[in-house]
Design a protein around this motif. Sequence first.
Motif, PDB file in Angstrom:
ATOM      1  N   THR A 106     -34.436  21.642  13.620  1.00  0.00           N
ATOM      2  CA  THR A 106     -35.512  21.336  14.562  1.00  0.00           C
ATOM      3  C   THR A 106     -36.767  20.782  13.894  1.00  0.00           C
ATOM      4  O   THR A 106     -37.848  20.809  14.485  1.00  0.00           O
ATOM      5  CB  THR A 106     -35.883  22.589  15.386  1.00  0.00           C
ATOM      6  OG1 THR A 106     -36.286  23.646  14.491  1.00  0.00           O
ATOM      7  CG2 THR A 106     -34.699  23.055  16.209  1.00  0.00           C
ATOM      8  N   GLY A 107     -36.644  20.297  12.657  1.00  0.00           N
ATOM      9  CA  GLY A 107     -37.774  19.658  12.013  1.00  0.00           C
ATOM     10  C   GLY A 107     -38.223  18.441  12.806  1.00  0.00           C
ATOM     11  O   GLY A 107     -37.405  17.722  13.393  1.00  0.00           O
ATOM     12  N   ILE A 108     -39.530  18.208  12.847  1.00  0.00           N
ATOM     13  CA  ILE A 108     -40.088  17.129  13.657  1.00  0.00           C
ATOM     14  C   ILE A 108     -40.298  15.888  12.795  1.00  0.00           C
ATOM     15  O   ILE A 108     -41.079  15.901  11.838  1.00  0.00           O
ATOM     16  CB  ILE A 108     -41.412  17.581  14.292  1.00  0.00           C
ATOM     17  CG1 ILE A 108     -41.121  18.690  15.315  1.00  0.00           C
ATOM     18  CG2 ILE A 108     -42.130  16.413  14.961  1.00  0.00           C
ATOM     19  CD1 ILE A 108     -42.349  19.386  15.824  1.00  0.00           C
ATOM     20  N   ASP A 109     -39.566  14.824  13.114  1.00  0.00           N
ATOM     21  CA  ASP A 109     -39.690  13.575  12.369  1.00  0.00           C
ATOM     22  C   ASP A 109     -39.231  12.421  13.242  1.00  0.00           C
ATOM     23  O   ASP A 109     -38.568  12.640  14.265  1.00  0.00           O
ATOM     24  CB  ASP A 109     -38.893  13.639  11.062  1.00  0.00           C
ATOM     25  CG  ASP A 109     -37.395  13.694  11.300  1.00  0.00           C
ATOM     26  OD1 ASP A 109     -36.800  12.634  11.560  1.00  0.00           O
ATOM     27  OD2 ASP A 109     -36.815  14.796  11.227  1.00  0.00           O
ATOM     28  N   PRO A 110     -39.552  11.183  12.875  1.00  0.00           N
ATOM     29  CA  PRO A 110     -39.232  10.023  13.717  1.00  0.00           C
ATOM     30  C   PRO A 110     -37.740   9.777  13.933  1.00  0.00           C
ATOM     31  O   PRO A 110     -37.364   9.102  14.896  1.00  0.00           O
ATOM     32  CB  PRO A 110     -39.866   8.853  12.953  1.00  0.00           C
ATOM     33  CG  PRO A 110     -40.954   9.469  12.138  1.00  0.00           C
ATOM     34  CD  PRO A 110     -40.419  10.806  11.736  1.00  0.00           C
ATOM     35  N   LEU A 123     -34.248   5.145   8.039  1.00  0.00           N
ATOM     36  CA  LEU A 123     -35.348   4.464   7.369  1.00  0.00           C
ATOM     37  C   LEU A 123     -36.085   3.518   8.307  1.00  0.00           C
ATOM     38  O   LEU A 123     -37.313   3.382   8.231  1.00  0.00           O
ATOM     39  CB  LEU A 123     -34.820   3.705   6.152  1.00  0.00           C
ATOM     40  CG  LEU A 123     -34.364   4.590   4.993  1.00  0.00           C
ATOM     41  CD1 LEU A 123     -33.547   3.783   3.994  1.00  0.00           C
ATOM     42  CD2 LEU A 123     -35.562   5.235   4.305  1.00  0.00           C
ATOM     43  N   ASP A 124     -35.352   2.870   9.207  1.00  0.00           N
ATOM     44  CA  ASP A 124     -35.992   1.990  10.186  1.00  0.00           C
ATOM     45  C   ASP A 124     -36.898   2.803  11.115  1.00  0.00           C
ATOM     46  O   ASP A 124     -37.989   2.351  11.487  1.00  0.00           O
ATOM     47  CB  ASP A 124     -34.944   1.234  11.001  1.00  0.00           C
ATOM     48  CG  ASP A 124     -34.277   0.123  10.203  1.00  0.00           C
ATOM     49  OD1 ASP A 124     -34.759  -0.205   9.100  1.00  0.00           O
ATOM     50  OD2 ASP A 124     -33.247  -0.417  10.690  1.00  0.00           O
ATOM     51  N   ALA A 125     -36.440   4.003  11.498  1.00  0.00           N
ATOM     52  CA  ALA A 125     -37.247   4.859  12.365  1.00  0.00           C
ATOM     53  C   ALA A 125     -38.517   5.306  11.647  1.00  0.00           C
ATOM     54  O   ALA A 125     -39.610   5.314  12.226  1.00  0.00           O
ATOM     55  CB  ALA A 125     -36.432   6.072  12.804  1.00  0.00           C
ATOM     56  N   ILE A 126     -38.369   5.682  10.388  1.00  0.00           N
ATOM     57  CA  ILE A 126     -39.533   6.099   9.600  1.00  0.00           C
ATOM     58  C   ILE A 126     -40.495   4.933   9.414  1.00  0.00           C
ATOM     59  O   ILE A 126     -41.717   5.088   9.526  1.00  0.00           O
ATOM     60  CB  ILE A 126     -39.077   6.668   8.247  1.00  0.00           C
ATOM     61  CG1 ILE A 126     -38.323   7.987   8.459  1.00  0.00           C
ATOM     62  CG2 ILE A 126     -40.269   6.880   7.313  1.00  0.00           C
ATOM     63  CD1 ILE A 126     -37.642   8.528   7.224  1.00  0.00           C
ATOM     64  N   ALA A 127     -39.950   3.738   9.139  1.00  0.00           N
ATOM     65  CA  ALA A 127     -40.794   2.552   8.963  1.00  0.00           C
ATOM     66  C   ALA A 127     -41.557   2.231  10.238  1.00  0.00           C
ATOM     67  O   ALA A 127     -42.735   1.832  10.194  1.00  0.00           O
ATOM     68  CB  ALA A 127     -39.937   1.350   8.553  1.00  0.00           C
ATOM     69  N   TYR A 162     -42.577   4.344  12.445  1.00  0.00           N
ATOM     70  CA  TYR A 162     -43.679   5.307  12.548  1.00  0.00           C
ATOM     71  C   TYR A 162     -44.801   4.942  11.585  1.00  0.00           C
ATOM     72  O   TYR A 162     -45.974   4.912  11.964  1.00  0.00           O
ATOM     73  CB  TYR A 162     -43.172   6.719  12.258  1.00  0.00           C
ATOM     74  CG  TYR A 162     -44.290   7.741  12.222  1.00  0.00           C
ATOM     75  CD1 TYR A 162     -44.768   8.307  13.395  1.00  0.00           C
ATOM     76  CD2 TYR A 162     -44.880   8.118  11.018  1.00  0.00           C
ATOM     77  CE1 TYR A 162     -45.807   9.230  13.372  1.00  0.00           C
ATOM     78  CE2 TYR A 162     -45.927   9.042  10.979  1.00  0.00           C
ATOM     79  CZ  TYR A 162     -46.380   9.591  12.165  1.00  0.00           C
ATOM     80  OH  TYR A 162     -47.417  10.483  12.131  1.00  0.00           O
ATOM     81  N   LEU A 163     -44.433   4.650  10.336  1.00  0.00           N
ATOM     82  CA  LEU A 163     -45.440   4.359   9.319  1.00  0.00           C
ATOM     83  C   LEU A 163     -46.236   3.097   9.623  1.00  0.00           C
ATOM     84  O   LEU A 163     -47.396   2.970   9.222  1.00  0.00           O
ATOM     85  CB  LEU A 163     -44.772   4.234   7.944  1.00  0.00           C
ATOM     86  CG  LEU A 163     -44.192   5.530   7.353  1.00  0.00           C
ATOM     87  CD1 LEU A 163     -43.444   5.229   6.062  1.00  0.00           C
ATOM     88  CD2 LEU A 163     -45.294   6.558   7.104  1.00  0.00           C
ATOM     89  N   ALA A 164     -45.632   2.169  10.339  1.00  0.00           N
ATOM     90  CA  ALA A 164     -46.321   0.918  10.666  1.00  0.00           C
ATOM     91  C   ALA A 164     -47.539   1.160  11.554  1.00  0.00           C
ATOM     92  O   ALA A 164     -48.548   0.452  11.447  1.00  0.00           O
ATOM     93  CB  ALA A 164     -45.361  -0.049  11.353  1.00  0.00           C
ATOM     94  N   ASN A 165     -47.450   2.174  12.404  1.00  0.00           N
ATOM     95  CA  ASN A 165     -48.566   2.464  13.313  1.00  0.00           C
ATOM     96  C   ASN A 165     -48.389   3.866  13.898  1.00  0.00           C
ATOM     97  O   ASN A 165     -47.948   4.017  15.047  1.00  0.00           O
ATOM     98  CB  ASN A 165     -48.632   1.429  14.435  1.00  0.00           C
ATOM     99  CG  ASN A 165     -49.942   1.494  15.201  1.00  0.00           C
ATOM    100  OD1 ASN A 165     -50.611   2.528  15.231  1.00  0.00           O
ATOM    101  ND2 ASN A 165     -50.313   0.391  15.847  1.00  0.00           N
ATOM    102  N   PRO A 166     -48.730   4.912  13.142  1.00  0.00           N
ATOM    103  CA  PRO A 166     -48.548   6.284  13.630  1.00  0.00           C
ATOM    104  C   PRO A 166     -49.220   6.565  14.974  1.00  0.00           C
ATOM    105  O   PRO A 166     -48.597   7.187  15.854  1.00  0.00           O
ATOM    106  CB  PRO A 166     -49.156   7.124  12.504  1.00  0.00           C
ATOM    107  CG  PRO A 166     -48.953   6.290  11.285  1.00  0.00           C
ATOM    108  CD  PRO A 166     -49.184   4.884  11.747  1.00  0.00           C
ATOM    109  N   PRO A 167     -50.476   6.130  15.200  1.00  0.00           N
ATOM    110  CA  PRO A 167     -51.093   6.407  16.499  1.00  0.00           C
ATOM    111  C   PRO A 167     -50.311   5.810  17.668  1.00  0.00           C
ATOM    112  O   PRO A 167     -50.184   6.428  18.731  1.00  0.00           O
ATOM    113  CB  PRO A 167     -52.486   5.771  16.373  1.00  0.00           C
ATOM    114  CG  PRO A 167     -52.773   5.786  14.910  1.00  0.00           C
ATOM    115  CD  PRO A 167     -51.454   5.491  14.267  1.00  0.00           C
ATOM    116  N   LEU A 212     -41.824   9.049   4.089  1.00  0.00           N
ATOM    117  CA  LEU A 212     -41.701   8.130   2.961  1.00  0.00           C
ATOM    118  C   LEU A 212     -40.899   6.895   3.354  1.00  0.00           C
ATOM    119  O   LEU A 212     -39.807   7.008   3.918  1.00  0.00           O
ATOM    120  CB  LEU A 212     -41.009   8.814   1.775  1.00  0.00           C
ATOM    121  CG  LEU A 212     -41.772   9.919   1.038  1.00  0.00           C
ATOM    122  CD1 LEU A 212     -41.905  11.174   1.892  1.00  0.00           C
ATOM    123  CD2 LEU A 212     -41.049  10.266  -0.255  1.00  0.00           C
ATOM    124  N   GLY A 213     -41.443   5.721   3.032  1.00  0.00           N
ATOM    125  CA  GLY A 213     -40.754   4.469   3.281  1.00  0.00           C
ATOM    126  C   GLY A 213     -39.633   4.227   2.278  1.00  0.00           C
ATOM    127  O   GLY A 213     -39.456   4.973   1.320  1.00  0.00           O
TER     128      GLY A 213
END
Length: 329
Positions: free
Chosen positions: A35-39, A235-239, A241-246, A279-280
Amino acid sequence: MARSRIFTRLLLSVSFSLAAGWACAADAVTVGYQTGIDPTKVPQADGAYEKATGRAIQWRKFDSGADLIAAIASGDVAIGNIGSSPLAAAASRGLPIETFLVADEIGSAEALVARNGSGVSKPQDLVGKKVAVPFVSTTHYSLLAALNHWGIPQNQVKVLNLRAGEIAAAWQRGDIDAAYVWDPALGKIKPSGKVLVGSDQVAKWGAPTYDIWVVRKDFAAAHPEFVSRFAKVSLDAIAGYLANPPAFIAKADNIAKISRLTGAAAPDVVAGLKGNRFLGRDEQIALLQSPFVLAVGKTAAFLKSQGKVEALQADYGPYVTNRFVKTSR
């Protein structure tokens, strides 16, 4: 503890004899998650992993890394989402797995909270108190590291082994005085407690923890393209998020999907996203070499010093690889 270690050894002995075709019932690959919260929960909810890999995936939810490790060892699960502390323990016991992706570096999304009315207002008040934590988890490691930093001997604290899903109920009954846990349990106990420390601070004390993805070595050898495509979706999901977290957080559909898979309330999902570091691709390629190997070795050595593992590997390199991140482009 002795029974637990014997059981683990039996699971490991079975795991080495299994062929690479296990964990694939009717062409479906069994993947364990927590249940860790991540993109990455968003593409999981959308069925993107199935589309990218061309395989059916049976997603199984686990309450602790220890339970997931047992399922991987038994051959029931091919790929699993665990913490760096369970990885260190499993690798020390020789489980044939590889870390191939880092979901996040854990920050304030995991925390030690003292219950209001427990008489605990500062770390030294934990002496003689009941503190719940899922054993062999990242929070267990962080708790031990925090106690060590504060100079509090572990045997002076009553550390209880409770699954994350059991902690909120024990908290409400008043059975425990404090707990070190993650969401959704963390979000349920924080309103009636005081945060003593978060894993972001424990990391600064020299004990960082990570949420990671591991794969059975025999499965990875037989299905490398599946693992690479699985890594690419993550990695695409993380990227994204990192592109624009808000912007990611402002999209209600993203929060709803993560909430549904984790059981965390929407505000806790937002706090969890903000409380971890993601991390990207390039950073993961660099980390999943000597830095992460050294971190796993350090974690294992600390666990051994606390009597949580019996022996150490001479080299933890065989349990970490960045090749699937490299081939996921």
